[in-house]
Motif scaffolding. Structure first.
Motif, mmCIF file in Angstrom:
data_model
loop_
_atom_site.group_PDB
_atom_site.id
_atom_site.type_symbol
_atom_site.label_atom_id
_atom_site.label_comp_id
_atom_site.label_asym_id
_atom_site.label_seq_id
_atom_site.Cartn_x
_atom_site.Cartn_y
_atom_site.Cartn_z
ATOM 1 N N SER A 1 -8.088 16.896 6.678
ATOM 2 C CA SER A 1 -6.878 17.700 6.889
ATOM 3 C C SER A 1 -5.755 16.797 7.396
ATOM 4 C CB SER A 1 -7.132 18.811 7.913
ATOM 5 O OG SER A 1 -8.237 19.609 7.525
ATOM 6 N N THR A 2 -4.632 16.800 6.682
ATOM 7 C CA THR A 2 -3.484 15.991 7.077
ATOM 8 C C THR A 2 -2.321 16.902 7.438
ATOM 9 O OG1 THR A 2 -4.190 14.213 5.587
ATOM 10 C CG2 THR A 2 -1.930 14.132 6.407
ATOM 11 N N PHE A 3 -1.824 16.780 8.661
ATOM 12 C CA PHE A 3 -0.720 17.599 9.165
ATOM 13 C C PHE A 3 0.540 16.738 9.231
ATOM 14 C CE2 PHE A 3 -4.707 19.007 10.928
ATOM 15 C CZ PHE A 3 -4.681 20.387 10.738
ATOM 16 N N LYS A 4 1.584 17.142 8.542
ATOM 17 C CA LYS A 4 2.851 16.430 8.565
ATOM 18 C C LYS A 4 3.753 17.070 9.614
ATOM 19 C CE LYS A 4 6.442 14.627 5.510
ATOM 20 N NZ LYS A 4 6.963 14.596 4.111
ATOM 21 N N ILE A 5 3.861 16.423 10.766
ATOM 22 C CA ILE A 5 4.637 16.977 11.872
ATOM 23 C C ILE A 5 6.132 16.938 11.557
ATOM 24 C CG2 ILE A 5 5.044 16.866 14.351
ATOM 25 C CD1 ILE A 5 2.147 17.497 13.483
ATOM 26 N N ASP A 6 6.610 15.795 11.058
ATOM 27 C CA ASP A 6 7.983 15.667 10.561
ATOM 28 C C ASP A 6 7.965 14.611 9.466
ATOM 29 O OD1 ASP A 6 8.060 13.131 11.820
ATOM 30 O OD2 ASP A 6 8.774 14.028 13.677
ATOM 31 N N LYS A 7 9.143 14.139 9.061
ATOM 32 C CA LYS A 7 9.223 13.201 7.956
ATOM 33 C C LYS A 7 8.576 11.856 8.271
ATOM 34 C CE LYS A 7 13.373 15.138 5.795
ATOM 35 N NZ LYS A 7 14.765 14.872 5.337
ATOM 36 N N THR A 8 8.394 11.559 9.549
ATOM 37 C CA THR A 8 7.891 10.240 9.926
ATOM 38 C C THR A 8 6.534 10.270 10.624
ATOM 39 O OG1 THR A 8 9.015 10.293 12.071
ATOM 40 C CG2 THR A 8 10.243 9.411 10.184
ATOM 41 N N LEU A 9 6.009 11.443 10.967
ATOM 42 C CA LEU A 9 4.784 11.529 11.748
ATOM 43 C C LEU A 9 3.764 12.423 11.050
ATOM 44 C CD1 LEU A 9 3.130 10.994 14.333
ATOM 45 C CD2 LEU A 9 4.293 12.959 15.376
ATOM 46 N N SER A 10 2.537 11.893 10.874
ATOM 47 C CA SER A 10 1.433 12.654 10.290
ATOM 48 C C SER A 10 0.187 12.458 11.135
ATOM 49 C CB SER A 10 1.153 12.197 8.850
ATOM 50 O OG SER A 10 2.250 12.490 8.007
ATOM 51 N N ILE A 11 -0.622 13.528 11.206
ATOM 52 C CA ILE A 11 -1.898 13.491 11.926
ATOM 53 C C ILE A 11 -2.995 13.919 10.968
ATOM 54 C CG2 ILE A 11 -3.245 14.482 13.818
ATOM 55 C CD1 ILE A 11 -0.682 14.796 15.374
ATOM 56 N N GLN A 12 -4.138 13.225 11.045
ATOM 57 C CA GLN A 12 -5.230 13.493 10.111
ATOM 58 C C GLN A 12 -6.539 13.691 10.872
ATOM 59 O OE1 GLN A 12 -7.014 10.403 7.196
ATOM 60 N NE2 GLN A 12 -5.487 11.479 5.979
ATOM 61 N N LEU A 13 -7.264 14.749 10.491
ATOM 62 C CA LEU A 13 -8.609 15.001 11.002
ATOM 63 C C LEU A 13 -9.588 14.900 9.837
ATOM 64 C CD1 LEU A 13 -8.275 17.997 13.497
ATOM 65 C CD2 LEU A 13 -9.125 15.711 14.034
ATOM 66 N N GLN A 14 -10.681 14.183 10.056
ATOM 67 C CA GLN A 14 -11.667 13.975 9.004
ATOM 68 C C GLN A 14 -13.048 14.323 9.547
ATOM 69 O OE1 GLN A 14 -13.702 10.035 7.682
ATOM 70 N NE2 GLN A 14 -11.681 10.048 6.754
ATOM 71 N N GLY A 15 -13.668 15.325 8.959
ATOM 72 C CA GLY A 15 -14.998 15.743 9.377
ATOM 73 C C GLY A 15 -16.034 15.474 8.303
ATOM 74 N N PHE A 16 -17.246 15.104 8.738
ATOM 75 C CA PHE A 16 -18.325 14.791 7.806
ATOM 76 C C PHE A 16 -19.618 15.436 8.300
ATOM 77 C CE2 PHE A 16 -22.031 12.068 6.911
ATOM 78 C CZ PHE A 16 -22.044 12.141 5.527
ATOM 79 N N TYR A 17 -20.387 15.994 7.359
ATOM 80 C CA TYR A 17 -21.685 16.584 7.702
ATOM 81 C C TYR A 17 -22.717 16.177 6.655
ATOM 82 C CZ TYR A 17 -25.429 19.974 8.371
ATOM 83 O OH TYR A 17 -26.660 20.552 8.573
ATOM 84 N N ARG A 18 -23.872 15.738 7.124
ATOM 85 C CA ARG A 18 -25.001 15.427 6.243
ATOM 86 C C ARG A 18 -26.179 16.291 6.651
ATOM 87 N NH1 ARG A 18 -27.940 10.005 7.198
ATOM 88 N NH2 ARG A 18 -28.929 11.349 8.728
ATOM 89 N N GLY A 19 -26.639 17.114 5.719
ATOM 90 C CA GLY A 19 -27.727 18.031 6.019
ATOM 91 C C GLY A 19 -29.062 17.325 6.149
ATOM 92 N N ALA A 20 -30.009 18.022 6.756
ATOM 93 C CA ALA A 20 -31.362 17.483 6.905
ATOM 94 C C ALA A 20 -32.010 17.324 5.534
ATOM 95 C CB ALA A 20 -32.196 18.401 7.798
ATOM 96 N N GLN A 21 -32.955 16.394 5.453
ATOM 97 C CA GLN A 21 -33.654 16.135 4.196
ATOM 98 C C GLN A 21 -35.136 15.977 4.479
ATOM 99 O OE1 GLN A 21 -31.556 13.368 1.780
ATOM 100 N NE2 GLN A 21 -33.240 13.035 0.349
ATOM 101 N N LYS A 22 -35.968 16.669 3.690
ATOM 102 C CA LYS A 22 -37.405 16.704 3.941
ATOM 103 C C LYS A 22 -38.165 16.203 2.723
ATOM 104 C CE LYS A 22 -41.125 19.895 5.321
ATOM 105 N NZ LYS A 22 -41.558 19.045 6.446
#
Length: 863
Positions: free
Chosen positions: A743-764
């Motif tokens: 997710s990238t949030f553009k606060i104004d023309k010069t400032l951006s904030i990014q959140l990056q989430g990752f999930y790996r499920g269990a494996q059997k």
């Protein structure tokens, strides 16, 4: 002065060269005048992204070009004189105007007329074969690959290739640096379309960390490669395209990074383009520290203390019987890496160009590892005729040093026979990689020194890659592609181990191995289209010849000379059906091969731990996979969606057999073997969504099932030394997931904030359970100095949760392993861009079936 010192001096001068070139560029600019203007249509509407070329009639050295912005306007610095001005744009007729440039100012509007067919685009266009997302999207989908643009990835700014790969759709990076696609780690890496010395002899995690993120132009994710690509890499190909600037004049940028765990980096990308010449220089380096932990807990099952009769004439003193073991390992590493690449492209004529480039990379690392081992076991007392419980504590202190020096030189010639798409490309790449890995190991038992081990492992890799590719259009709808490729690889391993203790494993690790492989490949491919149906069929033939000379330094050992020859055909079929504009169904099939890594076939390649022995398999053979995909792609102004159903069937799959040949000891062996089949099937979904001008979302979801088969048998001994047959069952099936949201949030023309989430499920699986894992990263980017500079801050793994926990089972033991390869880190980066010229692009055209898709393994993308 050694080679590393030379590289260090050369790298330190990179920044100085930046200022020298910048000063020269400013001096050159003083002779010019600034002009501006616009391009409009016949109805006086602005024409965005039109190409405007100024050809000086007196001196071609003063010629230049630019593109209009989204409002149809442009600015340019030119030397006064008379110019022929050529204006071109999508769906417009080319217009040539002559003007005299005398002073700075606005030269007015340049008008162009629309094509007669601009409002009636024929269905014969490539839109039925290739879907390209808008340029603002971070990735685009094409017939046989997806292209990821890391320029919008704030989280990996100032990082390295491994950080960038963590955000690429369909790609996962494990806690130990292992890269996988759709749950499989058999990924083939290419740099600019070719195997590269940049990635080292074994494509290890250290190599991924030595390529700066700021030098990466794009990453091509090829999950089901066509016959034009080399056939290795059963889960797909990752083609890393490095930056080559496309602007006239002097251009470049410099990026400096400070971070924790302590990390510093300085990287620069410079280019100078004028007339027929384009020069580039990319270089950089840095220092980084890392720490990891690895905990292993083993409980031995079905323990029965046998009854002993010392009066029996055949009595032999029984060995210890292990019941429990706990190992805690911490590792700290300190690394320096530098790399410099330079080259040029020379346009011999309008239809022929020559390119030459060279790369030097060096990596130096020091690491310390402390391994604590707690053992519980029973020991037989002959005096008491009883089994007594015993506890012991041992400590293994390892100090290691490794360095890697790689060279690579590339030369290529591209020639166009005509303007209809008939062309030929020739290239040759020479590479050399030298790697030295040394370690000194001290082991104590209950605080008393018991042994000292010294290991020296050296390897040299020499590679030659030669290619020839030819394209021949047939009419407006079809094209034939053909080519030849030769790969020659020589890997020389020289291993030495000495120990002060009587260790039965030591003699096997003193060896030399010469591994040589030659691959010859021919391919033929045909593209065409019937109505809304586009298709591509191809066939690749690869002849493989492998020779292994293994010589153990034990005088009683007989050298092993092994030769393997394979000749395989690899077909591919790609179909696309256009439902409507930017709305398409894609179906494809290909056959692939998984060739064993060279060190997998060295019987004893690396000694590091007397409790865990890796044993190569000189009889290991390739695995083969048949891969099928059915995909759908739709692109709209605010979103793109690309779901793909896939199925892969692998025969003679390579599995890792972990076994204990002597149950009276706690020594485990790991050995690669060919066993049974492996099936993978699932849904790979990638999407982008821009709900608001200030919010951009990019996500991927991989839901996959797996089914494996095969039981491995091995010779072993029980706790009393009796012969037995052990087994390990690989049969099993299950379901798992991978998910990522950016997710990238553009606060104004010069400032951006990014959140990056990752999930790996269990494996059997039948003998192993892998627990689930999640991680969250944060990045922020601020543009300053009127757009010439950017400050970036990022945190990797905010909650420090990126770790792996695996439970393994066998008939005589259960084992839990916990590993965290890299803890939470943060970095602050500053980038400054040097700008003089404007970007030159070829006029955008409606693509047809004959358009050459960028970045296959034959070319690695356009220059």
């Amino acid at each position: 002065m050694n080679q590393t010192e030379i590289i260090n001096i050369f790298t330190k001068k990179t920044l100085g060269l930046t200022f020298v070139l910048s000063a020269a560029a400013l001096a050159f600019a003083q002779e010019k005048v600034g002009i501006s203007g616009s391009v409009v249509s016949k109805s006086n509407q602005p024409v965005p992204y039109a190409s405007v070329t100024f050809s000086n009639k007196a001196n071609k050295q003063f010629s230049d070009a630019t593109l209009t912005d989204e409002k149809g306007q442009y600015k340019l610095d030119l030397t006064p004189g008379q110019y022929d001005i050529t204006v071109e744009a999508i769906d417009y007729k080319k217009n040539v105007i002559t003007k005299q440039i005398t002073a700075a100012g606005n030269i007015g509007a340049l008008s162009i007329d629309p094509e007669a067919s601009a409002t009636n685009i024929k269905t014969g266009d490539i839109q039925g074969v290739v879907i390209t997302a808008p340029s603002t999207k971070p990735y685009k989908v094409e017939l046989d690959k997806r292209t990821y643009d890391p320029s919008q990835d704030i989280v990996s700014k100032g990082g390295n290739l491994q950080d960038v790969l963590s955000n690429v759709p369909s790609v996962s990076v494990d806690t130990d640096g292992t890269v996988s696609m759709r749950g499989s780690s058999n990924v083939k890496f290419l740099i600019n379309g070719k195997p590269s010395a940049l990635l080292g002899i074994d494509d290890g995690a250290n190599a991924l960390q030595s390529i700066p993120a700021d030098q990466i132009e794009r990453i091509e994710v090829i999950t089901n490669p066509s016959s034009k690509f080399e056939a290795s890499g059963t889960s797909g190909i990752l083609n890393i395209i490095l930056k080559k600037n496309k602007k006239v004049g002097f251009n470049g940028n410099v990026t400096g990074t400070l971070g924790y765990l302590p990390r510093t980096a300085l990287n620069t990308n410079l280019s100078w383009r004028k007339n027929n010449w384009t020069w580039f220089l990319n270089g950089g380096g840095g220092y980084s520290e890392n720490k990891s932990k690895n905990d292993t807990e083993t409980t031995y099952q079905n323990i029965v203390l046998p009854t002993i009769n010392p009066s029996d004439p055949s009595f032999v003193q029984p060995k210890d019987i292990a019941t429990y073991q706990l190992q805690n390992s911490t590792n700290k590493s300190y690394n320096d890496n530098y790399n410099v690449s330079a080259g040029f492209v020379y346009d011999i004529s309008e239809k022929t160009s020559l390119n030459l480039s060279g790369v030097v990379r060096t990596f130096d690392g020091n690491n310390t590892e402390l391994l604590n081992t707690y053992d519980s076991f029973f020991r037989y007392s002959q005096n008491q005729n009883t089994w007594n419980p015993i506890n012991s504590f041992s400590q293994r202190d390892s100090k290691g040093f490794n360095n890697n020096l790689a060279f690579q030189g590339d030369i290529g010639l591209d020639h166009k026979f005509d303007d209809k798409g008939q062309n030929i490309s020739l290239s040759l790449s020479l590479q050399r990689n030298r790697s030295n890995n040394n370690s000194d190991i001290l082991q104590t038992m209950n605080s008393v020194p018991v042994l000292e081990d010294i290991t020296r492992r050296n390897s040299i890799n020499k590679t030659l890659v030669g290619k020839a590719d030819y394209e021949l259009p047939i009419g407006e709808q079809s094209k034939i592609e053909a080519g030849y490729r030769i790969d020659v690889n020589n890997n020389d391993y020289d291993n030495f181990v000495s120990s002060t203790a009587e260790n039965p494993f030591i003699p096997s690790y003193n060896n030399t191995t010469d591994y040589r492989e030659i691959f010859n490949a021919l391919y033929l491919q045909f593209k065409s289209k019937i109505g809304n149906l586009g298709y591509q069929v191809g066939l690749r033939d690869e002849l493989s010849n492998i020779k292994i000379n293994y010589d153990n330094l034990d005088p009683s050992f007989v050298p092993i000379n092994k030769t393997k020859n394979y000749n395989n055909l690899f077909p591919s079929v790609f179909l696309s059906y256009e439902l409507s504009k930017d709305n398409q169904i894609l179906i494809n099939y290909s056959r692939r091969i998984d060739r064993p890594r060279s060190f997998f076939m060295v019987p004893f390649p690396n000694y590091s731990n007397s409790q865990n022995i890796f044993e190569g398999n000189i009889d290991l053979n390739p695995s083969y996979v048949d891969s099928y995909e059915v995909g759908y792609s739709i692109s709209r102004k605010k979103f793109t969606v690309n779901p793909t159903l896939y199925y892969r069937h692998t025969t003679d799959d390579t599995k890792m057999l972990v076994y204990r040949p002597d149950e009276s000891t706690s020594v485990f062996y790991t050995k690669p073997i060919n066993l049974g089949n492996d099936e993978r099937y699932g849904l790979d979904l990638n999407f982008t969504y821009d709900p608001f001008s200030w919010l951009k979302l990019m996500g991927s979801l991989d839901v996959f099932g797996y089914k494996t088969s095969g039981i491995a048998y091995y010779d072993a001994k029980d706790a009393l030394g009796n012969e037995k047959v052990g087994s390990m069952d690989f049969t099993g099936d299950g379901f798992s997931t991978r998910a990522r949201l950016n997710s990238t949030f553009k606060i104004d023309k010069t400032l951006s904030i990014q959140l990056q989430g990752f999930y790996r499920g269990a494996q059997k699986a039948a003998n192993q359970d892998t627990q689930d894992m999640y991680a969250l990263n944060l990045g922020a980017s601020k543009t300053i100095l009127k757009g010439d500079a950017t400050i970036t801050f990022n945190i990797q793994d905010i909650f420090n949760t990126r770790s792996r926990e695996v439970y393994s089972y066998n008939t005589d033991y259960t084992r839990r392993n916990y590993m965290q390869w890299q803890p939470r880190q943060f970095a602050l980066s500053f980038t400054y861009r040097f700008k003089q010229g404007e970007k030159i692009e070829q006029p955008k055209r409606k693509k047809d079936i004959n358009s050459n898709a960028a970045g296959d393994d034959q070319q690695g993308g356009p220059m």
